[in-house]
Design a protein around this motif. Structure first.
Motif, PDB file in Angstrom:
ATOM      1  N   ASP A 118       0.834  -1.206   0.000  1.00 51.91           N
ATOM      2  CA  ASP A 118       0.000   0.000   0.000  1.00 51.91           C
ATOM      3  C   ASP A 118       0.866   1.251   0.000  1.00 51.91           C
ATOM      4  O   ASP A 118       0.594   2.227  -0.708  1.00 51.91           O
ATOM      5  N   PHE A 119       1.929   1.235   0.802  1.00 52.09           N
ATOM      6  CA  PHE A 119       2.814   2.388   0.872  1.00 52.09           C
ATOM      7  C   PHE A 119       3.451   2.657  -0.488  1.00 52.09           C
ATOM      8  O   PHE A 119       3.574   3.808  -0.927  1.00 52.09           O
ATOM      9  N   SER A 120       3.882   1.605  -1.164  1.00 50.44           N
ATOM     10  CA  SER A 120       4.509   1.760  -2.470  1.00 50.44           C
ATOM     11  C   SER A 120       3.542   2.380  -3.467  1.00 50.44           C
ATOM     12  O   SER A 120       3.920   3.234  -4.276  1.00 50.44           O
ATOM     13  N   GLU A 121       2.281   1.948  -3.413  1.00 50.46           N
ATOM     14  CA  GLU A 121       1.277   2.507  -4.315  1.00 50.46           C
ATOM     15  C   GLU A 121       1.086   3.992  -4.058  1.00 50.46           C
ATOM     16  O   GLU A 121       0.921   4.785  -4.983  1.00 50.46           O
ATOM     17  N   GLN A 122       1.103   4.374  -2.783  1.00 49.17           N
ATOM     18  CA  GLN A 122       0.943   5.785  -2.435  1.00 49.17           C
ATOM     19  C   GLN A 122       2.046   6.635  -3.071  1.00 49.17           C
ATOM     20  O   GLN A 122       1.796   7.705  -3.610  1.00 49.17           O
ATOM     21  N   MET A 123       3.270   6.170  -2.999  1.00 43.69           N
ATOM     22  CA  MET A 123       4.396   6.972  -3.451  1.00 43.69           C
ATOM     23  C   MET A 123       4.574   6.970  -4.957  1.00 43.69           C
ATOM     24  O   MET A 123       5.334   7.768  -5.491  1.00 43.69           O
ATOM     25  N   LYS A 124       3.860   6.076  -5.680  1.00 41.18           N
ATOM     26  CA  LYS A 124       3.962   6.071  -7.133  1.00 41.18           C
ATOM     27  C   LYS A 124       3.450   7.372  -7.747  1.00 41.18           C
ATOM     28  O   LYS A 124       3.823   7.723  -8.857  1.00 41.18           O
ATOM     29  N   SER A 125       2.574   8.055  -7.010  1.00 40.12           N
ATOM     30  CA  SER A 125       2.009   9.300  -7.537  1.00 40.12           C
ATOM     31  C   SER A 125       2.942  10.487  -7.338  1.00 40.12           C
ATOM     32  O   SER A 125       2.655  11.588  -7.824  1.00 40.12           O
ATOM     33  N   GLY A 132       2.719  14.503   3.640  1.00 37.18           N
ATOM     34  CA  GLY A 132       1.379  13.945   3.746  1.00 37.18           C
ATOM     35  C   GLY A 132       1.408  12.468   4.092  1.00 37.18           C
ATOM     36  O   GLY A 132       0.611  11.977   4.901  1.00 37.18           O
ATOM     37  N   PHE A 133       2.345  11.763   3.477  1.00 36.38           N
ATOM     38  CA  PHE A 133       2.477  10.335   3.737  1.00 36.38           C
ATOM     39  C   PHE A 133       2.943  10.066   5.161  1.00 36.38           C
ATOM     40  O   PHE A 133       2.332   9.310   5.902  1.00 36.38           O
ATOM     41  N   MET A 134       4.053  10.698   5.564  1.00 37.90           N
ATOM     42  CA  MET A 134       4.615  10.444   6.883  1.00 37.90           C
ATOM     43  C   MET A 134       3.725  10.985   8.001  1.00 37.90           C
ATOM     44  O   MET A 134       3.826  10.564   9.147  1.00 37.90           O
ATOM     45  N   HIS A 138      13.936   2.152  -0.121  1.00 38.33           N
ATOM     46  CA  HIS A 138      14.078   2.086  -1.577  1.00 38.33           C
ATOM     47  C   HIS A 138      12.983   2.886  -2.270  1.00 38.33           C
ATOM     48  O   HIS A 138      13.242   3.700  -3.163  1.00 38.33           O
ATOM     49  N   ASP A 139      11.723   2.662  -1.863  1.00 35.30           N
ATOM     50  CA  ASP A 139      10.594   3.300  -2.542  1.00 35.30           C
ATOM     51  C   ASP A 139      10.607   4.813  -2.395  1.00 35.30           C
ATOM     52  O   ASP A 139      10.215   5.532  -3.312  1.00 35.30           O
ATOM     53  N   PHE A 140      11.048   5.319  -1.246  1.00 34.99           N
ATOM     54  CA  PHE A 140      11.004   6.753  -1.011  1.00 34.99           C
ATOM     55  C   PHE A 140      12.322   7.437  -1.360  1.00 34.99           C
ATOM     56  O   PHE A 140      12.343   8.502  -1.954  1.00 34.99           O
ATOM     57  N   GLY A 141      13.418   6.807  -0.959  1.00 36.09           N
ATOM     58  CA  GLY A 141      14.706   7.460  -1.134  1.00 36.09           C
ATOM     59  C   GLY A 141      15.250   7.413  -2.542  1.00 36.09           C
ATOM     60  O   GLY A 141      15.840   8.389  -3.022  1.00 36.09           O
ATOM     61  N   LEU A 142      15.060   6.282  -3.241  1.00 34.68           N
ATOM     62  CA  LEU A 142      15.665   6.135  -4.568  1.00 34.68           C
ATOM     63  C   LEU A 142      15.161   7.164  -5.575  1.00 34.68           C
ATOM     64  O   LEU A 142      15.979   7.791  -6.267  1.00 34.68           O
ATOM     65  N   PRO A 143      13.834   7.381  -5.708  1.00 36.75           N
ATOM     66  CA  PRO A 143      13.380   8.400  -6.660  1.00 36.75           C
ATOM     67  C   PRO A 143      13.924   9.790  -6.339  1.00 36.75           C
ATOM     68  O   PRO A 143      14.264  10.556  -7.249  1.00 36.75           O
ATOM     69  N   LEU A 144      14.014  10.119  -5.040  1.00 33.33           N
ATOM     70  CA  LEU A 144      14.546  11.427  -4.663  1.00 33.33           C
ATOM     71  C   LEU A 144      16.021  11.525  -5.016  1.00 33.33           C
ATOM     72  O   LEU A 144      16.474  12.548  -5.547  1.00 33.33           O
ATOM     73  N   MET A 145      16.786  10.486  -4.743  1.00 31.56           N
ATOM     74  CA  MET A 145      18.215  10.508  -5.078  1.00 31.56           C
ATOM     75  C   MET A 145      18.433  10.636  -6.581  1.00 31.56           C
ATOM     76  O   MET A 145      19.338  11.346  -7.041  1.00 31.56           O
ATOM     77  N   GLU A 146      17.614   9.959  -7.357  1.00 31.96           N
ATOM     78  CA  GLU A 146      17.723  10.067  -8.816  1.00 31.96           C
ATOM     79  C   GLU A 146      17.421  11.492  -9.280  1.00 31.96           C
ATOM     80  O   GLU A 146      18.105  12.028 -10.163  1.00 31.96           O
ATOM     81  N   ALA A 147      16.400  12.101  -8.669  1.00 30.88           N
ATOM     82  CA  ALA A 147      16.064  13.483  -9.030  1.00 30.88           C
ATOM     83  C   ALA A 147      17.176  14.441  -8.631  1.00 30.88           C
ATOM     84  O   ALA A 147      17.541  15.342  -9.394  1.00 30.88           O
ATOM     85  N   LEU A 148      17.746  14.257  -7.456  1.00 29.89           N
ATOM     86  CA  LEU A 148      18.833  15.121  -7.004  1.00 29.89           C
ATOM     87  C   LEU A 148      20.053  14.974  -7.904  1.00 29.89           C
ATOM     88  O   LEU A 148      20.728  15.965  -8.235  1.00 29.89           O
ATOM     89  N   THR A 149      20.340  13.749  -8.314  1.00 27.14           N
ATOM     90  CA  THR A 149      21.484  13.510  -9.211  1.00 27.14           C
ATOM     91  C   THR A 149      21.276  14.217 -10.539  1.00 27.14           C
ATOM     92  O   THR A 149      22.212  14.817 -11.092  1.00 27.14           O
ATOM     93  N   ALA A 150      20.045  14.179 -11.062  1.00 20.38           N
ATOM     94  CA  ALA A 150      19.747  14.873 -12.317  1.00 20.38           C
ATOM     95  C   ALA A 150      19.877  16.380 -12.156  1.00 20.38           C
ATOM     96  O   ALA A 150      20.399  17.078 -13.050  1.00 20.38           O
ATOM     97  N   LEU A 151      19.430  16.909 -11.014  1.00 20.86           N
ATOM     98  CA  LEU A 151      19.544  18.351 -10.775  1.00 20.86           C
ATOM     99  C   LEU A 151      20.999  18.771 -10.611  1.00 20.86           C
ATOM    100  O   LEU A 151      21.390  19.868 -11.030  1.00 20.86           O
ATOM    101  N   ALA A 152      21.799  17.904 -10.031  1.00 22.06           N
ATOM    102  CA  ALA A 152      23.226  18.204  -9.921  1.00 22.06           C
ATOM    103  C   ALA A 152      23.883  18.194 -11.288  1.00 22.06           C
ATOM    104  O   ALA A 152      24.741  19.037 -11.602  1.00 22.06           O
ATOM    105  N   ALA A 153      23.480  17.254 -12.136  1.00 25.32           N
ATOM    106  CA  ALA A 153      24.052  17.169 -13.486  1.00 25.32           C
ATOM    107  C   ALA A 153      23.698  18.386 -14.322  1.00 25.32           C
ATOM    108  O   ALA A 153      24.484  18.817 -15.181  1.00 25.32           O
TER     109      ALA A 153
END
Length: 215
Positions: free
Chosen positions: A80-87, A108-110, A142-157
């Protein structure tokens, strides 16, 4: 974003997979309510079977022990948590827009009382179910941190941010949100509300983050 309270009320949670067994889902959903309100030790199998209109023999056919049922309940909540964060989208907009979108969704999630209830249950039973608890926490990371890290890496690039490690930066942003909306009420009780709104907390966290890492 639909809250976990709404998931529970609508009976909408479902185990992942191409085929589901409605009877199994009902058992897990009912067991989740019992484990949440009574804890593992006090939860009994017979009331769960009775509430889902199955025999105890049928229930044990799905879950050979209460421990197996508990593990299924935590796996279901994690799904359920994973589904929430997909949005939560972390792939469009400038740094402030992108990070604010993530921060608002994460707050909102936390800040959802149901999320805290699941965490309380997992933490309380961690000595008994170490592997289940570790799997729950690792999936959340994984579900919460990985997408954020990927976004931060793109913003750094793209030159919008500068930091040493994406994981450190992501942890700091998430930590600024987690403390007031999750950890404080986790310790003090759900009746204690943060003085600031979730939106204010999220925006302040992004502002502090950009002051530290923005270019």
């Amino acid at each position: 974003m639909q809250s976990h309270a709404e998931f529970e009320r609508d009976g909408a949670s479902a185990l992942p997979g191409p085929k589901t067994d409605p009877r199994r889902e009902n058992i897990v959903r009912e067991a989740r309510r019992h484990f949440m309100s009574e804890g593992y030790a006090a939860t009994r199998i017979e009331p769960i079977a009775r509430a889902t209109s199955v025999s105890t023999a049928t229930l044990y056919g799905y879950f050979p022990s209460k421990a197996d049922l508990f593990a299924a309940v935590i796996a279901n909540a994690s799904a359920d948590f994973s589904e929430q964060m997909k949005s939560v989208r972390c792939d469009e907009g400038d740094a402030r827009t992108l990070l604010t979108r993530f921060a608002l969704a994460y707050a909102g999630f936390m800040g959802d009382p149901f999320v805290r209830s699941v965490f309380r249950l997992v933490m309380a039973e961690r000595p008994r179910f170490r592997d289940v608890a570790m799997g729950f926490f690792e999936r959340g990371r994984h579900d919460f941190g990985l997408p954020l890290m990927e976004a931060l890496t793109a913003l750094a690039a793209s030159g919008d941010l500068r930091f040493e490690k994406a994981s450190w930066a992501a942890g700091q942003l998430m930590g600024m949100i987690e403390h007031p909306v999750f950890f404080v009420p986790l310790v003090t009780g759900d009746d204690v509300q943060a003085a600031r709104s979730q939106q204010s907390i999220a925006e302040d966290a992004v502002e502090t983050f950009l002051a530290r890492y923005g270019v």
